[in-house]
Motif scaffolding. Structure first.
Motif, mmCIF file in Angstrom:
data_model
loop_
_atom_site.group_PDB
_atom_site.id
_atom_site.type_symbol
_atom_site.label_atom_id
_atom_site.label_comp_id
_atom_site.label_asym_id
_atom_site.label_seq_id
_atom_site.Cartn_x
_atom_site.Cartn_y
_atom_site.Cartn_z
ATOM 1 N N SER A 18 0.801 -1.221 0.000
ATOM 2 C CA SER A 18 0.000 0.000 0.000
ATOM 3 C C SER A 18 0.836 1.275 0.000
ATOM 4 N N PHE A 19 1.989 1.225 0.665
ATOM 5 C CA PHE A 19 2.832 2.409 0.781
ATOM 6 C C PHE A 19 4.194 2.141 0.162
ATOM 7 N N ASN A 20 5.127 1.619 0.954
ATOM 8 C CA ASN A 20 6.449 1.281 0.415
ATOM 9 C C ASN A 20 7.189 0.375 1.395
ATOM 10 N N THR A 21 8.337 -0.099 0.965
ATOM 11 C CA THR A 21 9.109 -1.044 1.762
ATOM 12 C C THR A 21 9.620 -0.421 3.047
ATOM 13 N N ILE A 22 10.054 0.825 3.004
ATOM 14 C CA ILE A 22 10.585 1.478 4.204
ATOM 15 C C ILE A 22 9.501 1.570 5.280
ATOM 16 N N CYS A 23 8.299 1.939 4.895
ATOM 17 C CA CYS A 23 7.203 1.991 5.868
ATOM 18 C C CYS A 23 6.949 0.611 6.472
ATOM 19 N N ALA A 24 7.001 -0.417 5.658
ATOM 20 C CA ALA A 24 6.793 -1.783 6.140
ATOM 21 C C ALA A 24 7.901 -2.199 7.101
ATOM 22 N N ILE A 25 9.144 -1.843 6.777
ATOM 23 C CA ILE A 25 10.275 -2.146 7.667
ATOM 24 C C ILE A 25 10.050 -1.490 9.021
#
Length: 75
Positions: free
Chosen positions: A40-47
């Motif tokens: 939904s957003f990006n990998t950094i947000c998920a991390i």
């Protein structure tokens, strides 16, 4: 570049055994939500989301960078 950024972000998370099984449904739900955050957003947000919920760095790396290595969803 994303792999280098991911490695840098994961350095501050304590290391655990990468093959360790999920201990509870809460951890499983956090990982599942982290995958949704990535799409939904990006990998950094998920991390950051998974780090804030104490998910092991090896798990974060595996599920976000290697989707083919994710565990099969339970039905």
């Amino acid at each position: 570049m994303m792999n280098a950024l991911l490695a840098h972000r994961l350095e501050s998370v304590p290391q655990t055994d990468f093959q360790q099984q999920r201990h509870d449904e809460q951890c499983s739900a956090v990982v599942d939500r982290g995958i949704i955050v990535q799409s939904s957003f990006n990998t950094i947000c998920a991390i950051e989301y998974m780090k804030s919920h104490n998910v092991a760095p090896q798990v974060i790396e595996r599920v976000l960078l290697n989707p083919q290595q994710r565990r099969k969803a339970r039905h």
